[in-house]
Design a protein around this motif. Structure first.
Motif, PDB file in Angstrom:
ATOM      1  N   ILE A   5      53.808   0.653  30.783  1.00 58.16           N
ATOM      2  CA  ILE A   5      55.247   0.493  30.998  1.00 58.16           C
ATOM      3  C   ILE A   5      55.946  -0.058  29.756  1.00 58.16           C
ATOM      4  O   ILE A   5      57.105  -0.479  29.829  1.00 58.16           O
ATOM      5  N   SER A   6      55.249  -0.047  28.615  1.00 57.19           N
ATOM      6  CA  SER A   6      55.882  -0.520  27.381  1.00 57.19           C
ATOM      7  C   SER A   6      55.680   0.435  26.210  1.00 57.19           C
ATOM      8  O   SER A   6      56.523   0.493  25.311  1.00 57.19           O
ATOM      9  N   HIS A   7      54.588   1.181  26.208  1.00 51.44           N
ATOM     10  CA  HIS A   7      54.346   2.142  25.137  1.00 51.44           C
ATOM     11  C   HIS A   7      55.284   3.335  25.324  1.00 51.44           C
ATOM     12  O   HIS A   7      55.280   3.968  26.382  1.00 51.44           O
ATOM     13  N   PRO A   8      56.114   3.672  24.320  1.00 49.07           N
ATOM     14  CA  PRO A   8      57.110   4.740  24.491  1.00 49.07           C
ATOM     15  C   PRO A   8      56.539   6.069  24.961  1.00 49.07           C
ATOM     16  O   PRO A   8      57.126   6.733  25.815  1.00 49.07           O
TER      17      PRO A   8
ATOM     18  N   VAL B  30      64.393  -7.323  16.841  1.00 50.50           N
ATOM     19  CA  VAL B  30      65.296  -7.524  17.982  1.00 50.50           C
ATOM     20  C   VAL B  30      64.479  -7.733  19.255  1.00 50.50           C
ATOM     21  O   VAL B  30      64.760  -8.632  20.059  1.00 50.50           O
ATOM     22  N   LEU B  31      63.451  -6.906  19.436  1.00 47.52           N
ATOM     23  CA  LEU B  31      62.583  -7.059  20.605  1.00 47.52           C
ATOM     24  C   LEU B  31      61.890  -8.418  20.597  1.00 47.52           C
ATOM     25  O   LEU B  31      61.740  -9.058  21.643  1.00 47.52           O
ATOM     26  N   TYR B  32      61.466  -8.855  19.420  1.00 48.48           N
ATOM     27  CA  TYR B  32      60.796 -10.158  19.329  1.00 48.48           C
ATOM     28  C   TYR B  32      61.752 -11.283  19.712  1.00 48.48           C
ATOM     29  O   TYR B  32      61.379 -12.199  20.447  1.00 48.48           O
ATOM     30  N   ARG B  33      62.981 -11.218  19.225  1.00 48.52           N
ATOM     31  CA  ARG B  33      63.953 -12.267  19.559  1.00 48.52           C
ATOM     32  C   ARG B  33      64.236 -12.286  21.057  1.00 48.52           C
ATOM     33  O   ARG B  33      64.389 -13.361  21.657  1.00 48.52           O
ATOM     34  N   ASN B  34      64.304 -11.101  21.668  1.00 52.91           N
ATOM     35  CA  ASN B  34      64.486 -11.041  23.120  1.00 52.91           C
ATOM     36  C   ASN B  34      63.311 -11.697  23.840  1.00 52.91           C
ATOM     37  O   ASN B  34      63.489 -12.442  24.814  1.00 52.91           O
ATOM     38  N   ALA B  35      62.100 -11.397  23.356  1.00 52.43           N
ATOM     39  CA  ALA B  35      60.902 -11.988  23.960  1.00 52.43           C
ATOM     40  C   ALA B  35      60.910 -13.505  23.782  1.00 52.43           C
ATOM     41  O   ALA B  35      60.595 -14.257  24.719  1.00 52.43           O
ATOM     42  N   TRP B  36      61.275 -13.966  22.588  1.00 55.43           N
ATOM     43  CA  TRP B  36      61.304 -15.409  22.315  1.00 55.43           C
ATOM     44  C   TRP B  36      62.260 -16.108  23.277  1.00 55.43           C
ATOM     45  O   TRP B  36      61.937 -17.169  23.831  1.00 55.43           O
ATOM     46  N   ASN B  37      63.430 -15.521  23.483  1.00 57.08           N
ATOM     47  CA  ASN B  37      64.416 -16.134  24.384  1.00 57.08           C
ATOM     48  C   ASN B  37      63.892 -16.221  25.809  1.00 57.08           C
ATOM     49  O   ASN B  37      64.108 -17.217  26.505  1.00 57.08           O
ATOM     50  N   ILE B  38      63.202 -15.179  26.247  1.00 61.85           N
ATOM     51  CA  ILE B  38      62.651 -15.185  27.607  1.00 61.85           C
ATOM     52  C   ILE B  38      61.540 -16.223  27.733  1.00 61.85           C
ATOM     53  O   ILE B  38      61.516 -17.025  28.672  1.00 61.85           O
ATOM     54  N   PHE B  39      60.622 -16.232  26.780  1.00 60.31           N
ATOM     55  CA  PHE B  39      59.479 -17.137  26.868  1.00 60.31           C
ATOM     56  C   PHE B  39      59.869 -18.604  26.676  1.00 60.31           C
ATOM     57  O   PHE B  39      59.099 -19.496  27.035  1.00 60.31           O
ATOM     58  N   HIS B  40      61.046 -18.852  26.111  1.00 55.65           N
ATOM     59  CA  HIS B  40      61.514 -20.232  25.942  1.00 55.65           C
ATOM     60  C   HIS B  40      62.618 -20.589  26.942  1.00 55.65           C
ATOM     61  O   HIS B  40      63.313 -21.590  26.767  1.00 55.65           O
TER      62      HIS B  40
ATOM     63  N   ARG C 168      59.695 -11.363  33.660  1.00 53.59           N
ATOM     64  CA  ARG C 168      60.953 -10.964  33.021  1.00 53.59           C
ATOM     65  C   ARG C 168      60.694 -10.259  31.688  1.00 53.59           C
ATOM     66  O   ARG C 168      61.363  -9.276  31.354  1.00 53.59           O
ATOM     67  N   TYR C 169      59.717 -10.756  30.940  1.00 47.90           N
ATOM     68  CA  TYR C 169      59.391 -10.114  29.661  1.00 47.90           C
ATOM     69  C   TYR C 169      58.917  -8.679  29.879  1.00 47.90           C
ATOM     70  O   TYR C 169      59.364  -7.754  29.193  1.00 47.90           O
ATOM     71  N   ALA C 170      58.017  -8.483  30.835  1.00 45.07           N
ATOM     72  CA  ALA C 170      57.498  -7.139  31.105  1.00 45.07           C
ATOM     73  C   ALA C 170      58.619  -6.210  31.557  1.00 45.07           C
ATOM     74  O   ALA C 170      58.694  -5.048  31.131  1.00 45.07           O
ATOM     75  N   GLN C 171      59.510  -6.716  32.402  1.00 43.94           N
ATOM     76  CA  GLN C 171      60.636  -5.903  32.876  1.00 43.94           C
ATOM     77  C   GLN C 171      61.582  -5.556  31.731  1.00 43.94           C
ATOM     78  O   GLN C 171      62.064  -4.423  31.632  1.00 43.94           O
ATOM     79  N   MET C 172      61.848  -6.530  30.862  1.00 45.45           N
ATOM     80  CA  MET C 172      62.729  -6.290  29.718  1.00 45.45           C
ATOM     81  C   MET C 172      62.148  -5.233  28.795  1.00 45.45           C
ATOM     82  O   MET C 172      62.847  -4.323  28.346  1.00 45.45           O
ATOM     83  N   ASN C 173      60.857  -5.335  28.521  1.00 41.84           N
ATOM     84  CA  ASN C 173      60.202  -4.391  27.625  1.00 41.84           C
ATOM     85  C   ASN C 173      60.282  -2.972  28.179  1.00 41.84           C
ATOM     86  O   ASN C 173      60.572  -2.015  27.457  1.00 41.84           O
ATOM     87  N   TYR C 174      60.022  -2.853  29.475  1.00 41.35           N
ATOM     88  CA  TYR C 174      60.084  -1.539  30.116  1.00 41.35           C
ATOM     89  C   TYR C 174      61.505  -0.984  30.094  1.00 41.35           C
ATOM     90  O   TYR C 174      61.727   0.176  29.738  1.00 41.35           O
ATOM     91  N   GLN C 175      62.482  -1.813  30.457  1.00 35.09           N
ATOM     92  CA  GLN C 175      63.861  -1.342  30.521  1.00 35.09           C
ATOM     93  C   GLN C 175      64.371  -0.941  29.148  1.00 35.09           C
ATOM     94  O   GLN C 175      65.097   0.050  29.006  1.00 35.09           O
TER      95      GLN C 175
END
Length: 209
Positions: A171-174, A73-83, A94-101
């Motif tokens: 800001i991404s490692h749990p 799911v995280l990968y698909r979110n990243a793919w959508n942002i990067f494309h 946006r990717y960094a913010q999404m990962n953190y949020q």
């Protein structure tokens, strides 16, 4: 009970796997990974634990399969942002913010899922590394796009992507997010992101040796 059907064997197998994973995820979310065992999953599905073991040899194997789904799911979110049609810097931002949020929301609202992710990082590192490598390829492509467009100087995009990911780990490692960013912390999330992006604009440390 495990479904019996005249459907192709592979389809029936996948249907049963999906049912087991759906039950496991529901119980893990409700009670937590450590407090749920295979017998609980079997009871929830109205079957014997032996039937579960036909598809998954251990509880850890079930957890690994769920971790792969969460990371997908995280990968698909990243793919959508990067494309997306955003600028190169805005896509990375946006990717960094999404990962953190995502990590923050998981900690606050779905702490049982947070537990699953932490266990995955401890016990199923290969799954996590595969996800990181897939995202890194997306990031490399965007950085190369920025280099070709003149947004960044010439540099090794693979090294740059790894360096950027490492600089944003806090800001991404749990575990790091839990330790540092549940309250106001300096540097802020936006400061860390901008620091990483500014490093790409110089790029001297990311040139191939």
């Amino acid at each position: 009970m495990i479904e019996q059907s005249e459907s192709p064997p592979d389809l029936v197998k996948q249907q049963n796997i999906d049912r087991i994973l759906a039950s496991a995820e529901r119980l893990f979310r409700q009670y937590g990974y450590t407090k749920t065992n295979v017998a609980d999953i079997a009871r929830d599905l109205g079957m014997s634990a032996g039937n579960i073991y036909r598809f998954f040899p251990t509880k850890a194997a079930i957890h690994q399969a769920l971790a792969e789904r969460i990371l997908d799911v995280l990968y698909r979110n990243a793919w959508n942002i990067f494309h997306s049609d955003l600028s190169v810097c805005d896509r990375l931002r946006r990717y960094a913010q999404m990962n953190y949020q995502y990590t923050l929301d998981m900690m606050i609202s779905e702490n049982k899922v947070y537990e699953m992710v932490v266990v995955a990082m401890e016990q199923h590192w290969t799954v996590v590394k595969t996800h990181m490598d897939r995202v890194s390829l997306l990031m490399q492509s965007v950085i190369r796009e920025g280099i070709d467009a003149g947004d960044f100087p010439e540099q090794d995009e693979a090294i740059a992507a790894r360096c950027l990911s490492a600089s944003l780990a806090q800001i991404s490692h749990p575990v790091l997010v839990a330790q540092c960013y549940v309250e106001n912390h300096e540097p802020s999330v936006s400061q860390l992101i901008e620091f990483g992006l500014n490093s790409l604009k110089y790029g001297s440390s990311c040139r191939a040796s």
